[in-house]
Write an enzyme that holds these catalytic residues in place. Structure first.
Site, PDB file in Angstrom:
ATOM      1  N   GLU A  54       0.733  -1.087   0.009  1.00 46.85           N
ATOM      2  CA  GLU A  54       0.044   0.035  -0.064  1.00 46.85           C
ATOM      3  C   GLU A  54       0.724   1.409  -0.033  1.00 46.85           C
ATOM      4  OE1 GLU A  54      -2.332   2.454   3.421  1.00 46.85           O
ATOM      5  OE2 GLU A  54      -2.343   0.238   3.656  1.00 46.85           O
ATOM      6  N   ASP A  58       1.024   3.855  -3.015  1.00 43.26           N
ATOM      7  CA  ASP A  58       0.477   5.120  -3.048  1.00 43.26           C
ATOM      8  C   ASP A  58       1.530   6.177  -3.733  1.00 43.26           C
ATOM      9  OD1 ASP A  58      -0.843   7.645  -1.504  1.00 43.26           O
ATOM     10  OD2 ASP A  58       1.150   7.702  -0.578  1.00 43.26           O
ATOM     11  N   ASP A 127      -7.180   1.208   0.333  1.00 43.03           N
ATOM     12  CA  ASP A 127      -5.725   0.737   0.521  1.00 43.03           C
ATOM     13  C   ASP A 127      -5.217  -0.609  -0.373  1.00 43.03           C
ATOM     14  OD1 ASP A 127      -5.446   2.744   2.550  1.00 43.03           O
ATOM     15  OD2 ASP A 127      -5.815   1.453   4.271  1.00 43.03           O
ATOM     16  N   GLU A 130      -4.489   0.433  -3.912  1.00 41.36           N
ATOM     17  CA  GLU A 130      -3.060   0.980  -3.816  1.00 41.36           C
ATOM     18  C   GLU A 130      -1.999  -0.036  -3.869  1.00 41.36           C
ATOM     19  OE1 GLU A 130      -3.378   5.375  -1.589  1.00 41.36           O
ATOM     20  OE2 GLU A 130      -2.945   3.639  -0.276  1.00 41.36           O
TER      21      GLU A 130
END
Length: 262
Positions: A54, A58, A127, A130
């Site tokens: 994650e 991101d 999440d 990502e």
């Protein structure tokens, strides 16, 4: 300690369906499996969950989105680009993208998390999205990642191109109604549904005694903005402005759909 997982479909079926929706085929499916594993399943081994992926996803999402915005909006200021990026990588936008590829069926959560509605929780979906982006990058490289990001975020990219995603519809509606009738609209919450952690609100924009717009949102403010936008469209304001912006950016939208832009 490991909690009992609660897969919505079998692990293998989830792998196949998700790869079909993403239009990718993983060489190392263990990366995708880890990207789908919520920390509730691995209680005392966080490194085996999707949290590290994650973190990487991101950063990759931010880079791909910034690359797109910088290339396609050469006349936009840093501030405007930052606002567009913030919208495109926000939790609500990523959660919608996750649902668009059916991630709620594939994400691996504990039975307790599933029972409390975790599969539809925006934070978990965003999440996981990502983390999946990170898995694609690690396994297939930046070109495949860029293509998946563009495709998954296409509805949000359309809103950015149309220019109405950051508009304060309540302020715009107040300006219109005061200019036309010297009246100020008010708002009321007509209803709310869903569990405490995932409510949906229905708001109404009221002018005098007449409901002039109704909209839904995950917060009261979001619902009120949606109601104001509907009211503006009924007055022929927001809709015509959006059409003008969309028309002037037709070549950008075409590039997104065909995968020819950056």
């Amino acid at each position: 300690m490991t909690a009992t997982p609660d897969p919505a479909v079998s692990d293998r079926e989830a792998m196949v369906l998700l790869q079909e929706r993403l239009a990718v085929r993983f060489k190392d499916e263990s990366l995708l499996m880890r990207a789908l594993r919520h920390r509730s399943v691995i209680l005392d081994r966080p490194l085996d969950s999707n949290e590290r992926m994650e973190f990487l996803g991101d950063a990759i999402l931010g880079m791909v989105v910034c690359e797109f915005l910088y290339s396609q909006f050469p006349d936009s200021s840093e501030g405007d680009l930052a606002k567009a990026k913030a919208y495109l990588v926000s939790e609500p936008t990523l959660a919608r993208a996750a649902q668009g590829i059916g991630l709620e069926l594939a994400v691996e959560v504990s039975s307790g998390e599933a029972a409390s509605g975790g599969r539809m929780r925006r934070s978990i979906l965003a999440d996981a999205f990502e983390a999946v982006i990170a898995a694609i990058f690690l396994d297939l490289g930046i070109r495949a990642t860029r293509r998946v990001v563009r495709k998954s975020l296409q509805p949000a990219l359309r809103e950015v191109i149309a220019g109405g995603y950051h508009q304060d519809f309540k302020s715009s509606l107040q300006e219109r109604t005061q200019a036309r009738s010297r009246k100020t609209p008010t708002y009321r919450i007509a209803s709310e549904t869903g569990a405490d952690h995932d409510k949906t609100f229905i708001a109404q924009a009221v002018l005098g005694k007449k409901v002039i717009g109704e909209g839904a949102g995950k917060s009261k403010k979001e619902a009120e903005q949606a109601a104001a936008r509907v009211a503006l469209e009924s007055l022929g304001e927001a809709q015509s402005d959006t059409k003008k912006r969309t028309s002037s950016n037709a070549t950008i939208l075409s590039g997104i759909i065909e995968g020819e832009s950056v």
